[in-house]
Scaffold this motif. Structure first.
Motif, PDB file in Angstrom:
ATOM      1  N   THR B 120      29.038  -7.031  -3.634  1.00  0.00           N
ATOM      2  CA  THR B 120      29.369  -8.547  -3.997  1.00  0.00           C
ATOM      3  C   THR B 120      29.936  -9.242  -2.666  1.00  0.00           C
ATOM      4  O   THR B 120      29.307 -10.585  -2.606  1.00  0.00           O
ATOM      5  CB  THR B 120      30.742  -8.515  -5.020  1.00  0.00           C
ATOM      6  N   ALA B 124      29.294 -13.542  -1.549  1.00  0.00           N
ATOM      7  CA  ALA B 124      30.729 -13.932  -1.691  1.00  0.00           C
ATOM      8  C   ALA B 124      30.642 -15.659  -0.827  1.00  0.00           C
ATOM      9  O   ALA B 124      29.910 -15.665  -0.127  1.00  0.00           O
ATOM     10  CB  ALA B 124      31.865 -13.089  -1.048  1.00  0.00           C
ATOM     11  N   PRO B 125      31.370 -16.236  -1.558  1.00  0.00           N
ATOM     12  CA  PRO B 125      31.443 -17.817  -0.928  1.00  0.00           C
ATOM     13  C   PRO B 125      31.476 -17.804   0.600  1.00  0.00           C
ATOM     14  O   PRO B 125      30.498 -18.827   1.251  1.00  0.00           O
ATOM     15  CB  PRO B 125      32.473 -18.439  -1.616  1.00  0.00           C
ATOM     16  N   SER B 126      32.154 -16.929   1.033  1.00  0.00           N
ATOM     17  CA  SER B 126      32.261 -16.880   2.667  1.00  0.00           C
ATOM     18  C   SER B 126      31.008 -16.918   3.228  1.00  0.00           C
ATOM     19  O   SER B 126      30.650 -17.263   4.480  1.00  0.00           O
ATOM     20  CB  SER B 126      33.601 -16.160   3.131  1.00  0.00           C
ATOM     21  N   GLN B 129      28.383 -19.591   3.129  1.00  0.00           N
ATOM     22  CA  GLN B 129      28.710 -20.843   4.190  1.00  0.00           C
ATOM     23  C   GLN B 129      27.863 -20.383   5.482  1.00  0.00           C
ATOM     24  O   GLN B 129      27.450 -21.206   5.902  1.00  0.00           O
ATOM     25  CB  GLN B 129      30.347 -20.987   4.305  1.00  0.00           C
ATOM     26  N   MET B 370      25.669 -12.012 -10.040  1.00  0.00           N
ATOM     27  CA  MET B 370      26.514 -11.989  -8.989  1.00  0.00           C
ATOM     28  C   MET B 370      25.975 -13.037  -7.880  1.00  0.00           C
ATOM     29  O   MET B 370      26.778 -13.476  -6.969  1.00  0.00           O
ATOM     30  CB  MET B 370      26.998 -10.522  -8.265  1.00  0.00           C
ATOM     31  N   GLY B 371      24.497 -13.374  -7.788  1.00  0.00           N
ATOM     32  CA  GLY B 371      23.973 -14.053  -6.967  1.00  0.00           C
ATOM     33  C   GLY B 371      24.006 -15.729  -7.388  1.00  0.00           C
ATOM     34  O   GLY B 371      23.187 -16.533  -7.007  1.00  0.00           O
ATOM     35  N   ARG B 373      25.581 -18.263  -7.255  1.00  0.00           N
ATOM     36  CA  ARG B 373      25.929 -19.452  -6.306  1.00  0.00           C
ATOM     37  C   ARG B 373      24.910 -19.378  -5.303  1.00  0.00           C
ATOM     38  O   ARG B 373      24.793 -20.535  -4.670  1.00  0.00           O
ATOM     39  CB  ARG B 373      27.274 -19.420  -5.636  1.00  0.00           C
TER      40      ARG B 373
END
Lengths: 108, 420
Positions: B120, B124-126, B129, B370-371, B373
């Motif tokens: 994951t 993840a969002p971080s 970015q 899980m992908g 985003r």
């Protein structure tokens, strides 16, 4: 109506009101609080309304039950702590009037 | 030829089929895009539908939004386990010459949870970015290289190229050989009838070649410091580093398919949807800030994976029907995403819906994509970059669709670009 304060990751505070009986997720979505997505419609199925309950309030809200869908979903979320809950699973009872919830930096 | 009359004729024929004979597993229905008419009937007349006889055996179709949600979030009753048949309408292990791949999407807890948790962080969002500027730079380059005013295939030139580049970045895959990833993704979900592979034997051979290639990358990464790419994460994480080889390969292929077919077809599907709904295209051109809500609407509209399948571990009632232990239960996301009792004007493509992410395309519960985003990120970037350059991406011919009941794919989409 009960009051909820959402604290953004940058520290900005936003106080909103919501009818008793709605959940903290609705409090965020109805008032366009950024950072709470709530994709699934509030049925504990996606973990996009993740919040950190303010430590002062955690006993009244209740901690995450170890065994159950909420915990199963939160295990895949980023930035969880011992205060993590899903906002859709926090019904806004009168005893929670004034509740403070912290919005994580990112919502998975 | 008058296509209007032909379509009426098809609709009449579909309306006349006895309900118990309806079999929505037939890949041709997806290729000729008549499947929606079948699902309309099932949602109205028999929303939890049993098909006694089909080329994949007997199965239940769950066609309404809320029933799908109920199955998807009940993994204790509805299993994804590969040995019971797995996650697609066609049993994973029924095919001669197929590899016994193991992947966490086709596992139940607790093993599923450990392996999913291990990978994951890569999406993840971080981490997203960090990826955003790289994806944007690559999207810009792809679009800058396209010829204006000539007919081109949008699927090959843009959809495949962008998703392949993103995957190569996620895996830190050798750049010049990145189209191998596309090929491996295509063959993982392909049956010989699709024309993508000649036979299951030939597919097996290619997958072994893929396995060997990744084994090489794994050995290289395990001897390096841990990095943020997926192979390095899997090679170093305690939950995945001692995986049996077919499990390692299965999970890699899962991540490739998950990140390839799906986003590719949403990129193509968005162009098609906007051309079929010129009023929406005009609104987008006037106000590009609508891209944010258009992206999840494109994903709902396309529904790049038509279904996920489960196997009942006990008797269970859904919508008044008695599901028996061992039955195959198919959640048709494509149908639930057109369920007008949950989604307002579900048959219309509307780029500024109020709750655009309330759709089924990513599934729900512990197996939710899980992908999701990352998929949205790629679509948002490509549309922002398209808007800067082109006043219109005009579809100039009929799209070709994939012969598959699982991947809702567009294989060819002729377009002409108009400069801004």
């Amino acid at each position: 109506m009960v009051k909820v304060t959402f604290v953004a990751s940058g520290g900005e505070r936003r106080e909103v009101e919501i009818d008793k009986g709605e959940t903290a997720r609705e409090a965020a979505l109805f008032n366009d609080v950024p950072g709470i997505d709530g994709d699934c419609g509030g049925v504990c199925a996606c973990a996009t309304c993740h919040v950190h309950v303010d430590p002062e309030w955690i006993d009244k809200v209740g901690r995450l039950q170890e065994d159950g869908m909420e915990a199963e979903l939160l295990q895949f979320a980023e930035g969880t702590t011992e205060y993590s809950r899903l906002a859709c699973q926090i019904p806004m009872k009168p005893m929670l009037d004034g509740l403070v919830l912290h919005v994580p930096e990112q919502q998975y | 030829m008058n296509t209007q009359i032909m379509e009426m004729d098809t609709a009449d024929k579909i309306a006349a089929i006895p309900i118990e004979e309806i079999d929505v597993a037939r890949p041709s229905l997806f290729q000729n895009d008549t499947i929606g008419l079948f699902f309309d009937r099932l949602r109205k007349e028999d929303p939890v539908h049993y098909c006694r006889d089909s080329y994949v055996g007997p199965y239940w179709s769950i066609t309404k939004f809320d029933d799908i949600m109920a199955v998807d979030t009940n993994h204790k009753v509805f299993s994804s386990e590969a040995k019971l048949g797995g996650i697609a309408i066609q049993d994973m292990h029924s095919v001669e010459g197929a590899l016994d791949l193991e992947m966490f999407i086709a596992m139940d807890p607790p093993k599923h949870d450990q392996q999913r948790k291990a990978v994951t962080p890569s999406v993840a969002p971080s981490n997203l970015q960090l990826l955003e500027p790289i994806i944007r730079q690559r999207a810009a380059k792809i679009l800058d290289d396209l010829p204006v005013g000539e007919e081109i295939d949008w699927v090959d030139k843009v959809s495949i190229e962008l998703t392949t580049m993103t995957l190569a970045t996620l895996f830190d895959f050798p750049w010049e050989e990145r189209r191998k990833l596309t090929r491996w993704s295509d063959i993982t979900t392909a049956a010989p009838e699709t024309g993508i592979v000649e036979s299951y034997e030939a597919r097996r051979e290619e997958l072994i070649e893929c396995a060997m290639y990744f084994k090489g990358l794994w050995e290289q990464r395990i001897n390096e410091e841990p990095k943020n790419d997926l192979i390095s994460i899997m090679a170093h994480s305690p939950a995945t580093r001692d995986m049996p080889f077919l499990e390692f390969l299965g999970n890699l292929l899962l991540l490739i398919v998950g990140g390839n077919d799906t986003t590719r077809n949403s990129i193509s599907g968005g162009v098609l949807a906007l051309n079929e709904n010129p009023d929406q295209y005009r609104r987008l051109s006037d106000d590009p800030s609508l891209i944010g809500s258009m992206v999840p609407e494109i994903i709902r509209w396309q529904t790049p994976l038509t279904h996920m399948r489960r196997t009942a571990l006990q008797d269970w009632e859904i919508g008044g029907k008695q599901i028996k232990k061992g039955d195959k239960v198919v959640m048709w996301y494509l149908s639930g995403n057109r369920d007008g009792s949950v989604i307002d004007r579900a048959d219309e493509f509307i780029i500024d819906r109020k709750n655009p992410r309330h759709h089924l395309s990513f599934g729900y519960g512990i197996h939710r994509c899980m992908g999701n985003r990352l998929a949205e990120l790629q679509l948002r970037i490509i549309w922002e970059e398209i808007h800067k350059r082109f006043s219109r991406v005009e579809v100039t011919g009929e799209p070709e669709r994939l012969y598959s009941n699982l991947v809702r794919g567009i294989t060819n989409l002729p377009v002409r670009l108009h400069a801004r």
